[in-house]
Design a protein around this motif. Structure first.
Motif, PDB file in Angstrom:
ATOM      1  N   GLN A   1       4.831  10.431   7.998  1.00 28.31           N
ATOM      2  CA  GLN A   1       4.941   9.300   7.068  1.00 28.31           C
ATOM      3  C   GLN A   1       6.137   8.415   7.425  1.00 28.31           C
ATOM      4  OE1 GLN A   1       4.874  11.862   3.455  1.00 28.31           O
ATOM      5  NE2 GLN A   1       3.415  10.373   2.649  1.00 28.31           N
ATOM      6  N   LEU A   2       7.238   9.060   7.737  1.00 34.46           N
ATOM      7  CA  LEU A   2       8.453   8.330   8.091  1.00 34.46           C
ATOM      8  C   LEU A   2       8.247   7.531   9.378  1.00 34.46           C
ATOM      9  CD1 LEU A   2      11.371   7.765   7.340  1.00 34.46           C
ATOM     10  CD2 LEU A   2      12.040   9.854   8.524  1.00 34.46           C
ATOM     11  N   SER A   3       7.616   8.153  10.356  1.00 32.90           N
ATOM     12  CA  SER A   3       7.343   7.492  11.627  1.00 32.90           C
ATOM     13  C   SER A   3       6.412   6.309  11.444  1.00 32.90           C
ATOM     14  CB  SER A   3       6.735   8.491  12.605  1.00 32.90           C
ATOM     15  OG  SER A   3       6.402   7.858  13.823  1.00 32.90           O
ATOM     16  N   ARG A   4       5.390   6.490  10.620  1.00 32.17           N
ATOM     17  CA  ARG A   4       4.416   5.424  10.375  1.00 32.17           C
ATOM     18  C   ARG A   4       5.078   4.209   9.740  1.00 32.17           C
ATOM     19  NH1 ARG A   4       0.679   8.877   8.856  1.00 32.17           N
ATOM     20  NH2 ARG A   4       1.222   8.735   6.655  1.00 32.17           N
ATOM     21  N   ARG A   5       5.943   4.444   8.770  1.00 30.78           N
ATOM     22  CA  ARG A   5       6.621   3.331   8.089  1.00 30.78           C
ATOM     23  C   ARG A   5       7.585   2.608   9.024  1.00 30.78           C
ATOM     24  NH1 ARG A   5       6.411   0.164   4.431  1.00 30.78           N
ATOM     25  NH2 ARG A   5       7.947   0.661   2.850  1.00 30.78           N
ATOM     26  N   LEU A   6       8.328   3.379   9.815  1.00 31.08           N
ATOM     27  CA  LEU A   6       9.301   2.782  10.726  1.00 31.08           C
ATOM     28  C   LEU A   6       8.616   1.941  11.799  1.00 31.08           C
ATOM     29  CD1 LEU A   6      12.246   2.538  11.713  1.00 31.08           C
ATOM     30  CD2 LEU A   6      11.887   4.626  13.032  1.00 31.08           C
TER      31      LEU A   6
ATOM     32  N   TYR B   1       0.822  -1.221   0.000  1.00 28.14           N
ATOM     33  CA  TYR B   1       0.000   0.000   0.000  1.00 28.14           C
ATOM     34  C   TYR B   1       0.856   1.270   0.000  1.00 28.14           C
ATOM     35  CZ  TYR B   1      -3.697  -3.267   1.306  1.00 28.14           C
ATOM     36  OH  TYR B   1      -4.589  -4.325   1.326  1.00 28.14           O
ATOM     37  N   THR B   2       2.112   1.140  -0.375  1.00 27.85           N
ATOM     38  CA  THR B   2       3.029   2.265  -0.324  1.00 27.85           C
ATOM     39  C   THR B   2       3.147   2.940  -1.685  1.00 27.85           C
ATOM     40  OG1 THR B   2       4.306   1.172   1.401  1.00 27.85           O
ATOM     41  CG2 THR B   2       5.375   2.965   0.238  1.00 27.85           C
ATOM     42  N   LYS B   3       3.048   4.266  -1.672  1.00 26.84           N
ATOM     43  CA  LYS B   3       3.143   5.016  -2.920  1.00 26.84           C
ATOM     44  C   LYS B   3       4.459   5.797  -3.025  1.00 26.84           C
ATOM     45  CE  LYS B   3      -1.855   5.596  -3.533  1.00 26.84           C
ATOM     46  NZ  LYS B   3      -2.962   6.567  -3.686  1.00 26.84           N
ATOM     47  N   LYS B   4       4.897   6.399  -1.909  1.00 31.50           N
ATOM     48  CA  LYS B   4       6.061   7.271  -1.974  1.00 31.50           C
ATOM     49  C   LYS B   4       7.266   6.700  -1.241  1.00 31.50           C
ATOM     50  CE  LYS B   4       7.492  12.063  -1.353  1.00 31.50           C
ATOM     51  NZ  LYS B   4       7.106  13.433  -0.917  1.00 31.50           N
ATOM     52  N   LEU B   5       7.130   6.463   0.058  1.00 26.57           N
ATOM     53  CA  LEU B   5       8.256   5.987   0.861  1.00 26.57           C
ATOM     54  C   LEU B   5       8.342   4.469   0.775  1.00 26.57           C
ATOM     55  CD1 LEU B   5      10.595   6.697   2.723  1.00 26.57           C
ATOM     56  CD2 LEU B   5       9.014   6.602   4.658  1.00 26.57           C
TER      57      LEU B   5
ATOM     58  N   THR C   1      10.103   0.666   0.747  1.00 26.36           N
ATOM     59  CA  THR C   1      11.037   0.012   1.672  1.00 26.36           C
ATOM     60  C   THR C   1      12.472   0.250   1.240  1.00 26.36           C
ATOM     61  OG1 THR C   1       9.383  -1.692   2.091  1.00 26.36           O
ATOM     62  CG2 THR C   1      11.636  -2.191   2.751  1.00 26.36           C
ATOM     63  N   GLU C   2      12.692   0.304  -0.059  1.00 27.56           N
ATOM     64  CA  GLU C   2      14.033   0.592  -0.586  1.00 27.56           C
ATOM     65  C   GLU C   2      14.525   1.944  -0.104  1.00 27.56           C
ATOM     66  OE1 GLU C   2      15.933   1.772  -4.920  1.00 27.56           O
ATOM     67  OE2 GLU C   2      14.183   0.452  -4.854  1.00 27.56           O
ATOM     68  N   SER C   3      13.705   2.972  -0.270  1.00 27.11           N
ATOM     69  CA  SER C   3      14.094   4.317   0.154  1.00 27.11           C
ATOM     70  C   SER C   3      14.222   4.410   1.670  1.00 27.11           C
ATOM     71  CB  SER C   3      13.059   5.341  -0.337  1.00 27.11           C
ATOM     72  OG  SER C   3      13.062   5.416  -1.743  1.00 27.11           O
ATOM     73  N   LEU C   4      13.311   3.755   2.387  1.00 25.80           N
ATOM     74  CA  LEU C   4      13.370   3.761   3.849  1.00 25.80           C
ATOM     75  C   LEU C   4      14.665   3.129   4.346  1.00 25.80           C
ATOM     76  CD1 LEU C   4      11.986   4.188   6.639  1.00 25.80           C
ATOM     77  CD2 LEU C   4      11.029   1.884   6.379  1.00 25.80           C
ATOM     78  N   PHE C   5      15.039   2.007   3.769  1.00 24.05           N
ATOM     79  CA  PHE C   5      16.250   1.295   4.167  1.00 24.05           C
ATOM     80  C   PHE C   5      17.485   2.164   3.951  1.00 24.05           C
ATOM     81  CE2 PHE C   5      19.415  -2.198   2.970  1.00 24.05           C
ATOM     82  CZ  PHE C   5      19.780  -2.424   4.297  1.00 24.05           C
ATOM     83  N   LYS C   6      17.573   2.777   2.771  1.00 24.80           N
ATOM     84  CA  LYS C   6      18.719   3.628   2.478  1.00 24.80           C
ATOM     85  C   LYS C   6      18.761   4.837   3.415  1.00 24.80           C
ATOM     86  CE  LYS C   6      18.403   2.513  -2.453  1.00 24.80           C
ATOM     87  NZ  LYS C   6      18.046   3.083  -3.766  1.00 24.80           N
TER      88      LYS C   6
END
Length: 371
Positions: free
Chosen positions: A83-88, A34-38, A40-45
């Motif tokens: 958004q960053l907090s939600r993904r983490l 359900y991810t459009k912008k952030l 997992t690849e970008s989050l990991f980096k």
């Protein structure tokens, strides 16, 4: 994951990451469903970048995205803190755990043992404090919260050691409960401190063929069976075969008790189920425990693991695993370049040359002149 290439220092450092494994797990776990912008690849980096640069908060991390080179490197031009907090907080740590274990496998393949009779694996844990208000799930005292990182560290001769297995629990988890989880290899020697003392498990380990060396409490009940003769030039105080424990709580096997002096002049009592090595060799093995103390000190000071970005259990696990991944990537660079530089120096050079051509960073690590 083709946005980062080995043309940059960051890309070169990142290159041991198994991209196929990453992509397969992202797809299998449906973490980008359900991810459009952030992604997992970008989050990991971005999290790797945050650990490298010792970024202290998510707010500061989002500000870093004003840097166009970072935007290009992680394929992300901006992101909100929410958004960053939600993904983490919602990211399953299994993905990062698998990447960490894959890096460990790569380190295994690049290392070998020469002097030691068998590999040394050191067990220990470190408590990482958390804010009680935001982490009620990790309460372990009335006014405190925290998690405990249980670690198995492989000790190598030339000052290089690396984490091989890590388990994160709440801080109230006792070390003894992780002993059987951490011990699964009969081709090594396990070294650990008094926190893991358990006579029943010592018997089980001995019966199952596992070797260990531990510190014994001075008030432990022992019965001497045999006193081994020591050479004249030894620093070991005594070397005995003993039975340990009381009549009600006694180990069934015979063990070896060594009394040695530490660097501060304190007498230490060491217990082991190994009789084929000299008392001096056993004493030297126990001294290798300093390596895991240095590891915990290093990871807390230089990977900012004291300051967590998220509040959920998954977020804490993720940040610990990212820190371990960063450490392993540093070790792989050290091994690949055969550099005599310490990991801290390698990390400093990387931060200074993050988006510069990789050859500049690599030549600096090797001690070669940079044109």
């Amino acid at each position: 994951m083709d946005k980062i290439t080995p043309k940059t220092s960051f890309g070169q450092w990142f290159s041991p990451i198994n991209l196929q494994l990453f992509e397969e797990n992202v797809k299998t776990m449906k973490v980008d469903y359900y991810t459009k912008k952030l992604t997992t690849e970008s989050l990991f980096k971005l999290l790797l970048f945050a650990q490298l640069q010792e970024i202290e908060s998510l707010h500061a991390l989002t500000d870093c995205l004003f840097d166009e080179q970072l935007q290009k490197g992680i394929d992300l031009d901006s992101i909100s803190i929410s958004q960053l907090s939600r993904r983490l907080n919602g990211m399953n740590p299994d993905l990062f755990q698998r990447l960490f274990l894959d890096l460990v496998t790569q380190i295994h393949a690049k290392t070998h043992y020469t002097k030691l009779v068998m590999p040394l694996k050191i067990l220990d844990s470190s408590t990482l404090p958390l804010n009680l208000t935001n982490h009620r799930w990790a309460t372990f005292r009335k006014t405190k919260a925290g998690v405990k990182l249980h670690l198995r560290l492989v000790f190598m001769e030339k000052g290089t050691s690396y984490p091989e297995k890590a388990v994160v629990t709440t801080a109230k988890e006792h070390d003894r409960g992780q002993l059987e989880v951490m011990i699964d290899d009969k081709e090594c020697m396990y070294v650990f401190d008094r926190g893991y003392l358990d006579y029943e498990r010592f018997d089980r380990m001995t019966d199952d063929g596992y070797f260990f060396l531990s510190r014994l409490r001075k008030n432990a009940v022992i019965r001497e069976v045999y006193d081994f003769k020591l050479p004249n030039d030894t620093t070991v105080l005594s070397d005995q075969m003993v039975l340990i424990g009381t009549t009600q709580n006694r180990a069934e096997n015979y063990f070896r008790l060594l009394k040695v002096m530490d660097s501060k002049g304190n007498e230490l009592h060491l217990i082991t189920n190994r009789f084929d090595l000299s008392a001096e060799e056993m004493s030297e093995m126990y001294k290798s425990r300093w390596a895991i103390e240095l590891f915990f000190k290093w990871i807390k000071q230089h990977l900012r693991i004291k300051k967590f970005y998220g509040q959920s259990e998954w977020a804490i696990h993720n940040q610990v695993l990212i820190a371990l991944i960063v450490f392993c990537l540093h070790v792989l660079v050290q091994l690949e370049t055969k550099s005599k530089r310490k990991l801290l120096q390698i990390s400093r050079y990387l931060r200074a040359a993050l988006w510069k051509p990789a050859h500049i960073w690599l030549r600096k690590i090797k001690g070669e002149a940079v044109p």
